[in-house]
Design a protein around this motif. Structure first.
Motif, PDB file in Angstrom:
ATOM      1  N   TRP A  95       0.439  -1.109   0.231  1.00 38.87           N
ATOM      2  CA  TRP A  95       0.042  -0.207  -0.360  1.00 38.87           C
ATOM      3  C   TRP A  95       0.333   1.808  -0.230  1.00 38.87           C
ATOM      4  O   TRP A  95       1.817   1.630   1.099  1.00 38.87           O
ATOM      5  CB  TRP A  95      -0.828   0.342   1.470  1.00 38.87           C
ATOM      6  N   ASN A  96       0.734   2.073  -1.052  1.00 36.57           N
ATOM      7  CA  ASN A  96       1.578   2.663  -1.053  1.00 36.57           C
ATOM      8  C   ASN A  96       3.233   2.692  -0.633  1.00 36.57           C
ATOM      9  O   ASN A  96       4.028   3.785  -0.238  1.00 36.57           O
ATOM     10  CB  ASN A  96       1.276   4.551  -0.180  1.00 36.57           C
ATOM     11  N   GLY A  97       3.693   1.212  -1.343  1.00 37.79           N
ATOM     12  CA  GLY A  97       4.382   0.995  -0.909  1.00 37.79           C
ATOM     13  C   GLY A  97       5.339   0.468  -0.137  1.00 37.79           C
ATOM     14  O   GLY A  97       6.083  -0.266  -0.210  1.00 37.79           O
ATOM     15  N   ALA A  98       4.431   0.319   1.272  1.00 36.95           N
ATOM     16  CA  ALA A  98       5.005  -0.177   2.135  1.00 36.95           C
ATOM     17  C   ALA A  98       4.069  -1.317   2.254  1.00 36.95           C
ATOM     18  O   ALA A  98       2.719  -1.634   1.775  1.00 36.95           O
ATOM     19  CB  ALA A  98       4.661   0.792   2.977  1.00 36.95           C
ATOM     20  N   ALA A  99       4.965  -3.001   3.052  1.00 38.42           N
ATOM     21  CA  ALA A  99       4.081  -3.764   2.660  1.00 38.42           C
ATOM     22  C   ALA A  99       3.561  -3.646   3.867  1.00 38.42           C
ATOM     23  O   ALA A  99       3.404  -3.406   5.055  1.00 38.42           O
ATOM     24  CB  ALA A  99       5.379  -4.760   3.583  1.00 38.42           C
ATOM     25  N   LEU A 100       1.650  -4.840   3.357  1.00 37.66           N
ATOM     26  CA  LEU A 100       1.191  -4.349   4.475  1.00 37.66           C
ATOM     27  C   LEU A 100       1.057  -6.235   5.058  1.00 37.66           C
ATOM     28  O   LEU A 100       1.495  -7.054   4.370  1.00 37.66           O
ATOM     29  CB  LEU A 100      -0.784  -4.706   3.950  1.00 37.66           C
ATOM     30  N   ALA A 101       0.484  -6.625   5.785  1.00 36.27           N
ATOM     31  CA  ALA A 101       0.092  -8.118   6.617  1.00 36.27           C
ATOM     32  C   ALA A 101      -0.618  -8.366   6.492  1.00 36.27           C
ATOM     33  O   ALA A 101      -0.469  -9.842   6.342  1.00 36.27           O
ATOM     34  CB  ALA A 101       0.522  -7.629   7.690  1.00 36.27           C
ATOM     35  N   SER A 102      -1.804  -8.139   5.760  1.00 32.42           N
ATOM     36  CA  SER A 102      -2.780  -9.650   5.267  1.00 32.42           C
ATOM     37  C   SER A 102      -3.929  -8.142   4.488  1.00 32.42           C
ATOM     38  O   SER A 102      -4.025  -7.309   4.172  1.00 32.42           O
ATOM     39  CB  SER A 102      -3.234  -9.435   6.393  1.00 32.42           C
ATOM     40  N   ALA A 103      -4.508  -9.022   3.605  1.00 32.56           N
ATOM     41  CA  ALA A 103      -5.617  -8.651   2.432  1.00 32.56           C
ATOM     42  C   ALA A 103      -6.820  -7.880   3.509  1.00 32.56           C
ATOM     43  O   ALA A 103      -7.254  -6.545   3.364  1.00 32.56           O
ATOM     44  CB  ALA A 103      -6.432  -9.982   2.227  1.00 32.56           C
ATOM     45  N   GLU A 104      -6.656  -7.875   4.527  1.00 27.69           N
ATOM     46  CA  GLU A 104      -7.450  -7.626   6.529  1.00 27.69           C
ATOM     47  C   GLU A 104      -7.204  -6.163   6.043  1.00 27.69           C
ATOM     48  O   GLU A 104      -7.938  -5.235   6.173  1.00 27.69           O
ATOM     49  CB  GLU A 104      -7.790  -8.743   7.202  1.00 27.69           C
ATOM     50  N   GLU A 105      -6.250  -6.224   6.503  1.00 29.32           N
ATOM     51  CA  GLU A 105      -5.399  -4.963   6.493  1.00 29.32           C
ATOM     52  C   GLU A 105      -5.672  -4.024   5.669  1.00 29.32           C
ATOM     53  O   GLU A 105      -6.620  -2.721   5.320  1.00 29.32           O
ATOM     54  CB  GLU A 105      -3.679  -4.490   6.612  1.00 29.32           C
ATOM     55  N   LEU A 106      -5.862  -4.335   3.961  1.00 31.03           N
ATOM     56  CA  LEU A 106      -5.753  -3.705   2.628  1.00 31.03           C
ATOM     57  C   LEU A 106      -7.251  -3.488   2.565  1.00 31.03           C
ATOM     58  O   LEU A 106      -7.982  -1.355   2.147  1.00 31.03           O
ATOM     59  CB  LEU A 106      -5.187  -4.744   1.718  1.00 31.03           C
ATOM     60  N   ARG A 107      -8.382  -4.672   3.322  1.00 32.31           N
ATOM     61  CA  ARG A 107      -9.974  -3.938   2.948  1.00 32.31           C
ATOM     62  C   ARG A 107     -10.286  -3.040   4.413  1.00 32.31           C
ATOM     63  O   ARG A 107     -11.091  -2.196   3.995  1.00 32.31           O
ATOM     64  CB  ARG A 107     -10.205  -5.278   2.988  1.00 32.31           C
ATOM     65  N   SER A 108      -9.282  -2.741   5.273  1.00 32.97           N
ATOM     66  CA  SER A 108      -9.792  -1.626   6.004  1.00 32.97           C
ATOM     67  C   SER A 108      -9.519  -0.606   5.396  1.00 32.97           C
ATOM     68  O   SER A 108      -9.598   1.124   6.560  1.00 32.97           O
ATOM     69  CB  SER A 108      -8.485  -1.775   7.203  1.00 32.97           C
ATOM     70  N   ARG A 109      -8.351   0.078   4.799  1.00 31.24           N
ATOM     71  CA  ARG A 109      -7.847   1.035   3.714  1.00 31.24           C
ATOM     72  C   ARG A 109      -8.776   1.278   2.466  1.00 31.24           C
ATOM     73  O   ARG A 109      -8.565   2.886   2.301  1.00 31.24           O
ATOM     74  CB  ARG A 109      -6.652   1.058   3.116  1.00 31.24           C
ATOM     75  N   LEU A 110      -9.587   0.419   2.301  1.00 30.71           N
ATOM     76  CA  LEU A 110      -9.931   0.316   0.407  1.00 30.71           C
ATOM     77  C   LEU A 110     -10.771  -0.197   0.830  1.00 30.71           C
ATOM     78  O   LEU A 110     -10.629  -1.456   0.500  1.00 30.71           O
ATOM     79  CB  LEU A 110      -9.030  -0.249  -0.442  1.00 30.71           C
ATOM     80  N   HIS A 111     -12.332   0.551  -0.478  1.00 30.72           N
ATOM     81  CA  HIS A 111     -13.309  -0.161  -0.114  1.00 30.72           C
ATOM     82  C   HIS A 111     -13.823  -0.493  -1.523  1.00 30.72           C
ATOM     83  O   HIS A 111     -14.202   0.290  -2.371  1.00 30.72           O
ATOM     84  CB  HIS A 111     -14.659   0.601   0.539  1.00 30.72           C
ATOM     85  N   ALA A 112     -14.307  -1.985  -1.161  1.00 31.40           N
ATOM     86  CA  ALA A 112     -14.999  -2.353  -3.155  1.00 31.40           C
ATOM     87  C   ALA A 112     -16.024  -3.396  -2.669  1.00 31.40           C
ATOM     88  O   ALA A 112     -16.141  -3.732  -2.406  1.00 31.40           O
ATOM     89  CB  ALA A 112     -14.039  -2.977  -3.903  1.00 31.40           C
ATOM     90  N   LEU A 113     -16.894  -3.162  -3.632  1.00 32.46           N
ATOM     91  CA  LEU A 113     -17.906  -4.154  -2.776  1.00 32.46           C
ATOM     92  C   LEU A 113     -18.542  -4.572  -5.018  1.00 32.46           C
ATOM     93  O   LEU A 113     -18.590  -3.982  -5.821  1.00 32.46           O
ATOM     94  CB  LEU A 113     -19.567  -3.119  -2.545  1.00 32.46           C
TER      95      LEU A 113
END
Length: 351
Positions: A95-113
């Motif tokens: 995310w913006n070049g920084a590693a995230l630990a999980s997909a859950e962390e990504l979903r907390s930052r960006l919503h798509a339905l």
């Protein structure tokens, strides 16, 4: 979202694509790769596919690694999300070049339905499908309580395992005590959270459904969390069956039009309108909460709707932020999209 970059994701060996804000219509014949495009965007924004939980199936045949990247803005903030899947290594998310630990962390930052035709199971399927759907909505709209369904399921699993051990004579009945207490406490939290979610969704759901011609739409959930006394009273039956026979894991959430339960008494068209109305309602709730509407990905949403309903839905989507809609032809959309994309196997061109 302004740019999409894909490499070896299902149908696409390599793709660089710029997207307009607003309603984007993706057209092409059946099998051309329209759904795969939406799937790739969902992967890049949510960290997973809406079609499979087997990451290896997303990688293009013959390749060992797939990459999906999107960049754009979330409100006034520039964002870039990248998901890399390998057949040999764990999934990597940045995310913006920084590693995230999980997909859950990504979903907390960006919503798509997402809407796909198989999402009609939310209405026409069994109670477990609806519980799972609304618990996912719970995680998105009530992030502070997102772990309640998982915590309840874990405590329930432990109690069921203890029931089987007690019934087999390899454990004392006292082993049930801590798990029964946890089930009671977490069941109360889960029922309360589900009721809150339905309260959040209900007004917009009824309004959007009414616009689509589904009158008097509502959501029903008349649940009471089990008390300790109730669980103790049915303990002999739970021991006999090896499972807990009371609790929100067995509750029904009803999707109604007037006094009709749409699971049993709704046509396929009404069931489709109900699912689309739920998606639009959640989109509005999320937009109110975070100030930015979620990305909407709608696959084959316009089929089985008549011209008037397609126009109503298209007008609503056009005012909902950024939306990608697939159809076999441009004539399916009764208004001019912000952008028209034509998909042929392996490539996409502006129409």
């Amino acid at each position: 979202m302004e740019q999409v970059a894909l490499r070896d994701v299902r149908s696409y060996p390599r793709l660089e694509l710029e997207l307009e804000a607003g309603l984007v219509l993706v057209t092409g014949r059946n099998g051309a790769g329209k759904t795969n495009l939406l799937e790739a965007v969902h992967l890049a924004t949510q960290g997973l596919s809406f079609r499979t939980r087997q990451d290896g199936q997303i990688v293009r045949r013959g390749a060992e690694e797939a990459l999906a990247r999107v960049s754009g803005s979330r409100g006034a903030v520039a964002v870039e999300s990248e998901v890399r899947i390998s057949t040999r290594e764990p999934k990597r998310i940045r995310w913006n070049g920084a590693a995230l630990a999980s997909a859950e962390e990504l979903r907390s930052r960006l919503h798509a339905l997402a809407f796909t035709p198989d999402r009609l199971a939310v209405v026409k399927g069994g109670p477990a499908t609806r519980r799972a759907y609304f618990d996912r909505v719970l995680a998105r709209t009530l992030p502070a309580r997102a772990d309640v369904p998982t915590a309840y399921a874990a405590a329930l699993g432990q109690r069921n395992a203890a029931l089987r051990r007690v019934a087999a004579g390899v454990s004392d009945a006292s082993a049930l005590e801590p798990w029964t207490n946890q089930v009671v406490a977490l069941a109360e939290q889960l029922v309360e959270a589900r009721m809150r979610v339905l309260e959040l969704l209900a007004p917009a759901f009824a309004e959007r459904a009414g616009e689509l011609g589904l009158e008097s739409a509502s959501l029903g959930y008349d649940a009471d969390p089990p008390s300790r006394t109730a669980l103790d009273e049915r303990l002999p039956r739970d021991l006999e069956r090896g499972t807990t026979g009371l609790g929100p894991h067995l509750d029904e959430i009803r999707i109604l039009a007037g006094d009709r339960d749409l699971r049993t008494y709704g046509s396929q068209g009404e069931q489709r309108m109900a699912v689309l109305s739920l998606l639009l309602a959640e989109s509005e709730v999320l937009a109110d909460q975070v100030g930015v509407p979620p990305l909407l990905l709608l696959d084959d949403a316009l089929s089985e709707l008549d011209a008037d309903r397609r126009r109503v839905l298209s007008d609503r989507l056009g005012a909902s932020g950024q939306t990608l809609v697939t159809a076999t032809g441009a004539e399916a959309l009764p208004l001019a999209p912000a952008q028209l994309l034509v998909v042929t196997p392996g490539s996409i061109e502006s129409g």
